[in-house]
Design a protein around this motif. Structure first.
Motif, PDB file in Angstrom:
ATOM      1  N   LYS A 115       0.815  -1.216   0.000  1.00 19.35           N
ATOM      2  CA  LYS A 115       0.000   0.000   0.000  1.00 19.35           C
ATOM      3  C   LYS A 115       0.846   1.262   0.000  1.00 19.35           C
ATOM      4  CE  LYS A 115      -3.768   2.228   2.563  1.00 19.35           C
ATOM      5  NZ  LYS A 115      -4.645   2.128   3.764  1.00 19.35           N
ATOM      6  N   SER A 116       1.949   1.268   0.761  1.00 15.06           N
ATOM      7  CA  SER A 116       2.782   2.468   0.848  1.00 15.06           C
ATOM      8  C   SER A 116       3.426   2.810  -0.492  1.00 15.06           C
ATOM      9  CB  SER A 116       3.866   2.281   1.913  1.00 15.06           C
ATOM     10  OG  SER A 116       4.683   1.160   1.631  1.00 15.06           O
ATOM     11  N   VAL A 117       3.751   1.785  -1.286  1.00 12.47           N
ATOM     12  CA  VAL A 117       4.319   2.031  -2.615  1.00 12.47           C
ATOM     13  C   VAL A 117       3.263   2.652  -3.522  1.00 12.47           C
ATOM     14  CG1 VAL A 117       5.317   0.960  -4.680  1.00 12.47           C
ATOM     15  CG2 VAL A 117       6.004   0.165  -2.419  1.00 12.47           C
ATOM     16  N   ARG A 118       2.053   2.114  -3.471  1.00 11.96           N
ATOM     17  CA  ARG A 118       0.969   2.644  -4.312  1.00 11.96           C
ATOM     18  C   ARG A 118       0.640   4.081  -3.934  1.00 11.96           C
ATOM     19  NH1 ARG A 118      -3.557   0.087  -3.292  1.00 11.96           N
ATOM     20  NH2 ARG A 118      -2.900  -1.467  -1.782  1.00 11.96           N
ATOM     21  N   GLN A 119       0.665   4.379  -2.654  1.00 13.73           N
ATOM     22  CA  GLN A 119       0.381   5.746  -2.213  1.00 13.73           C
ATOM     23  C   GLN A 119       1.484   6.708  -2.664  1.00 13.73           C
ATOM     24  OE1 GLN A 119      -0.034   5.117   2.027  1.00 13.73           O
ATOM     25  NE2 GLN A 119      -2.280   5.015   1.905  1.00 13.73           N
ATOM     26  N   ALA A 120       2.731   6.263  -2.582  1.00 17.40           N
ATOM     27  CA  ALA A 120       3.850   7.116  -3.010  1.00 17.40           C
ATOM     28  C   ALA A 120       3.768   7.410  -4.506  1.00 17.40           C
ATOM     29  CB  ALA A 120       5.184   6.445  -2.673  1.00 17.40           C
ATOM     30  N   ILE A 121       3.406   6.401  -5.297  1.00 18.90           N
ATOM     31  CA  ILE A 121       3.280   6.595  -6.746  1.00 18.90           C
ATOM     32  C   ILE A 121       2.151   7.575  -7.054  1.00 18.90           C
ATOM     33  CG2 ILE A 121       2.618   5.445  -8.898  1.00 18.90           C
ATOM     34  CD1 ILE A 121       4.172   2.994  -7.916  1.00 18.90           C
ATOM     35  N   ALA A 122       1.047   7.454  -6.320  1.00 20.90           N
ATOM     36  CA  ALA A 122      -0.090   8.356  -6.542  1.00 20.90           C
ATOM     37  C   ALA A 122       0.290   9.808  -6.270  1.00 20.90           C
ATOM     38  CB  ALA A 122      -1.261   7.938  -5.655  1.00 20.90           C
ATOM     39  N   GLY A 123       1.295  10.031  -5.422  1.00 16.60           N
ATOM     40  CA  GLY A 123       1.714  11.393  -5.092  1.00 16.60           C
ATOM     41  C   GLY A 123       2.656  12.016  -6.104  1.00 16.60           C
ATOM     42  N   LEU A 124       3.117  11.251  -7.093  1.00 18.95           N
ATOM     43  CA  LEU A 124       4.008  11.790  -8.132  1.00 18.95           C
ATOM     44  C   LEU A 124       3.172  12.435  -9.227  1.00 18.95           C
ATOM     45  CD1 LEU A 124       6.488   8.749  -8.374  1.00 18.95           C
ATOM     46  CD2 LEU A 124       6.782  10.871  -7.071  1.00 18.95           C
ATOM     47  N   LYS A 125       3.362  13.695  -9.471  1.00 22.52           N
ATOM     48  CA  LYS A 125       2.487  14.437 -10.385  1.00 22.52           C
ATOM     49  C   LYS A 125       3.053  14.593 -11.797  1.00 22.52           C
ATOM     50  CE  LYS A 125      -0.354  15.069  -6.993  1.00 22.52           C
ATOM     51  NZ  LYS A 125      -1.603  14.272  -6.932  1.00 22.52           N
ATOM     52  N   ASN A 126       4.338  14.929 -11.888  1.00 24.08           N
ATOM     53  CA  ASN A 126       4.929  15.252 -13.192  1.00 24.08           C
ATOM     54  C   ASN A 126       6.090  14.326 -13.523  1.00 24.08           C
ATOM     55  OD1 ASN A 126       3.301  17.726 -13.494  1.00 24.08           O
ATOM     56  ND2 ASN A 126       4.570  18.479 -11.800  1.00 24.08           N
ATOM     57  N   PRO A 127       6.278  13.995 -14.818  1.00 22.61           N
ATOM     58  CA  PRO A 127       7.410  13.160 -15.212  1.00 22.61           C
ATOM     59  C   PRO A 127       8.720  13.727 -14.666  1.00 22.61           C
ATOM     60  CG  PRO A 127       5.914  13.428 -17.052  1.00 22.61           C
ATOM     61  CD  PRO A 127       5.423  14.343 -15.968  1.00 22.61           C
ATOM     62  N   GLY A 128       9.519  12.857 -14.088  1.00 22.19           N
ATOM     63  CA  GLY A 128      10.786  13.288 -13.484  1.00 22.19           C
ATOM     64  C   GLY A 128      10.699  13.469 -11.987  1.00 22.19           C
ATOM     65  N   ASP A 129       9.462  13.572 -11.448  1.00 21.90           N
ATOM     66  CA  ASP A 129       9.294  13.710 -10.004  1.00 21.90           C
ATOM     67  C   ASP A 129       9.823  12.470  -9.291  1.00 21.90           C
ATOM     68  OD1 ASP A 129       8.132  16.131 -10.323  1.00 21.90           O
ATOM     69  OD2 ASP A 129       6.108  15.540  -9.728  1.00 21.90           O
ATOM     70  N   ILE A 130      10.540  12.685  -8.190  1.00 23.45           N
ATOM     71  CA  ILE A 130      11.085  11.601  -7.384  1.00 23.45           C
ATOM     72  C   ILE A 130      10.378  11.607  -6.030  1.00 23.45           C
ATOM     73  CG2 ILE A 130      13.162  10.747  -6.204  1.00 23.45           C
ATOM     74  CD1 ILE A 130      14.806  11.890  -8.481  1.00 23.45           C
ATOM     75  N   SER A 131      10.070  10.445  -5.514  1.00 24.70           N
ATOM     76  CA  SER A 131       9.394  10.358  -4.215  1.00 24.70           C
ATOM     77  C   SER A 131      10.203  11.100  -3.156  1.00 24.70           C
ATOM     78  CB  SER A 131       9.220   8.892  -3.811  1.00 24.70           C
ATOM     79  OG  SER A 131      10.445   8.190  -3.870  1.00 24.70           O
ATOM     80  N   PRO A 132       9.551  11.948  -2.355  1.00 23.96           N
ATOM     81  CA  PRO A 132      10.267  12.747  -1.344  1.00 23.96           C
ATOM     82  C   PRO A 132      11.082  11.896  -0.381  1.00 23.96           C
ATOM     83  CG  PRO A 132       7.984  13.450  -1.547  1.00 23.96           C
ATOM     84  CD  PRO A 132       8.107  12.196  -2.334  1.00 23.96           C
ATOM     85  N   GLU A 133      10.539  10.727  -0.034  1.00 19.61           N
ATOM     86  CA  GLU A 133      11.229   9.801   0.854  1.00 19.61           C
ATOM     87  C   GLU A 133      11.224   8.421   0.216  1.00 19.61           C
ATOM     88  OE1 GLU A 133      12.672  10.724   3.598  1.00 19.61           O
ATOM     89  OE2 GLU A 133      11.864  12.773   3.718  1.00 19.61           O
TER      90      GLU A 133
END
Length: 530
Positions: free
Chosen positions: A430-448
């Motif tokens: 679930k945490s991986v899916r939530q992190a992916i959902a938070g990426l908005k633009n191509p090139g964005d990297i997960s904050p943590e």
């Protein structure tokens, strides 16, 4: 026992053809591989005796446990692959808990007047797709073969469906109290149906090199390490004392008289299956490097189609004799001729041979001490490396550190944002899916970095394609509203399950057999007998 009617006599309209209803049948059939050659059995290891658990006098049998254990093990193996560890992941504990929870809900539901009739169960089975022949009608013979392959009787299988259906009705009562709006469904559709492609770095603490000198080992042993080393040795006997094992892949070609035959295999004659197996064997020998792809194409083992025929490591007595005799006589990299067993015809490729070994505590002491010291240090070392890598990547750098850590970007490929399982090896956490959902633009990297069972994942959005609102027609909109009602009630249902279970526990109405709870640990610590 049910008296099967002809499908033409059934009123199909009276069967609720929703995805929730068919989930009942899918759950009951979840462990289809349990008695197949593709699922290694425990050989001479004597399984625990008695019931796995009981709830208010209703026993949960050893077979109930083993079917769900097989299904859950298969799911976790596919998700975690080389990192799969049934003891560390508590598979047997999860299985017992899940069986207890479902039985608690069944008992409570029936006490509140919720039932499932024989007619409902019969229609669910007959109208489902699983037991239909090539003409699209229910086939009693196909149903009987399935029951035999799973060591089910008609009564035990229908009772399992009855329990699932009653619990499903219980849950539906809760979901019916929810009234999500069509706008809510539309928003969910636009989010879930958006396609994304994600790149990721997988950083495993086990791959982090740690140098430990003799002085550190001596200090560790003096400060209580000797007892820890002994405890590790005793709890992990399979690591130091083990029989010969083989890691292999296979392609199964079944036929209608073979054990556990289903699908296309159930339509073949034995001669047709033998001819096909000989053809596949010739192709596999000519293209041994593509064996996994050939398995996905040809095998009749459902698990093998998703794992390239991979069986993992197994002991000689964990497979049928015909299969093991050939596999244990082969060298790594070799592909067998056609091998016949009660399950059909096999083509085997051996990947690795792990010879038998026996190591004493004295011989293993230094190795164990190094492992325990490294195990304690690695998470902190990895955390530092990940933090440094995150900072470097945000500045457009990080190549040198990636090279040092031995990692490179992997890609999931396009998938729907609402998918429960993420392709490319990321799994369903679930945490991986939530992190992916938070990426908005191509090139964005997960904050943590995302931590999944100790493994750290750095995620980067490669592309994102918004959903097409024009494809959301009225039928789809209604389906989403119904689905939202069901899913939105899930947290409340789980909370209610916990409360009911605690009440039954406090009243002394729940028993969990400790041997089943510790099943994986017992299995890994004992040597099979003849």
């Amino acid at each position: 026992m049910l008296k099967w009617k002809r499908t033409t006599d059934l009123d199909a309209k009276s069967l609720t053809k929703s995805w929730q209803s068919y989930t009942v049948l899918i759950l009951a059939m979840g462990a289809m591989l349990f008695f197949g050659v593709c699922q290694p059995h425990e050989g001479g290891f004597m399984p625990p005796s008695g019931a796995a658990a009981s709830v208010d006098g209703i026993k949960i049998s050893s077979l109930d446990f083993r079917r769900l254990h097989s299904n859950m093990t298969n799911q976790y193996q596919q998700q975690f692959r080389d990192q799969f560890d049934p003891v560390a992941m508590g598979i047997s504990q999860r299985v017992v808990d899940q069986l207890v929870d479902s039985t608690v809900l069944y008992v409570e539901a029936t006490k509140n007047g919720i039932y499932a009739t024989d007619d409902e169960i019969e229609k669910l089975i007959v109208e489902g797709e699983y037991f239909k022949n090539e003409k699209g009608v229910f086939d009693p013979e196909l149903f009987k073969r399935y029951l035999k392959s799973q060591a089910h009787t008609e009564a035990s299988f229908t009772e399992e469906i009855r329990k699932n259906l009653v619990v499903n009705k219980f849950r539906s009562l809760l979901s019916s109290t929810y009234r999500p709006s069509e706008k809510f469904a539309e928003i969910n559709y636009l989010i879930d149906e958006s396609k994304v492609n994600v790149e990721y770095l997988r950083l495993d603490p086990n791959t982090i090199p740690v140098k430990i000198d003799q002085a550190e080992i001596d200090k560790f042993m003096k400060e209580g390490g000797e007892a820890k080393v002994k405890e590790y040795y005793e709890k992990n006997q399979s690591e130091f004392n083990q029989d010969k094992k083989v890691k292999a892949r296979h392609i199964l070609i079944g036929y209608k008289e073979a054990r556990a035959a289903a699908g296309e295999a159930a339509k073949r004659t034995k001669d047709e299956a033998r001819a096909l197996a000989q053809k596949v064997a010739a192709e596999a020998k000519a293209k041994s490097g593509e064996f996994a792809k050939l398995a996905e194409k040809y095998t009749d083992d459902p698990s093998g189609k998703t794992k390239g025929g991979d069986l993992g490591f197994f002991k000689k007595d964990q497979m049928v004799k015909e299969f093991s005799d050939v596999a244990f006589a082969m060298q790594p990299g070799a592909v067998s001729d056609v091998v016949e067993s009660p399950f059909g015809f096999h083509i085997i490729k051996v990947d690795t041979v792990q010879e038998a070994k026996s190591v004493s505590l004295a011989e293993a002491q230094k190795e164990i001490a190094e492992k325990l010291i490294a195990r304690d240090r690695k998470p902190a070392i990895l955390a530092e490396k990940v933090k440094a890598l995150q900072a470097a990547l945000k500045e457009g750098k990080g190549q040198e550190l990636m090279q040092e850590l031995g990692v490179s970007w992997k890609e999931t490929g396009d998938f729907n944002l609402g998918s429960r399982v993420i392709p490319g090896g990321l799994g369903s956490d679930k945490s991986v899916r939530q992190a992916i959902a938070g990426l908005k633009n191509p090139g964005d990297i997960s904050p943590e970095a995302v931590n999944v069972n100790g493994v750290q994942y750095i995620l980067r959005l490669k592309s994102k394609t918004p959903a097409d609102p024009a494809k959301l027609d009225e039928a789809k909109r209604k389906e989403l509203v119904e689905g939202a009602k069901f899913m939105e009630s899930y947290p409340l249902f789980n909370s209610m399950t916990t409360q009911i279970r605690k009440k039954y526990e406090n009243d002394g109405k729940i028993y969990k057999n400790p041997q089943f709870v510790q099943y994986d640990a017992l299995l890994n610590s004992k040597t099979p007998t003849e």
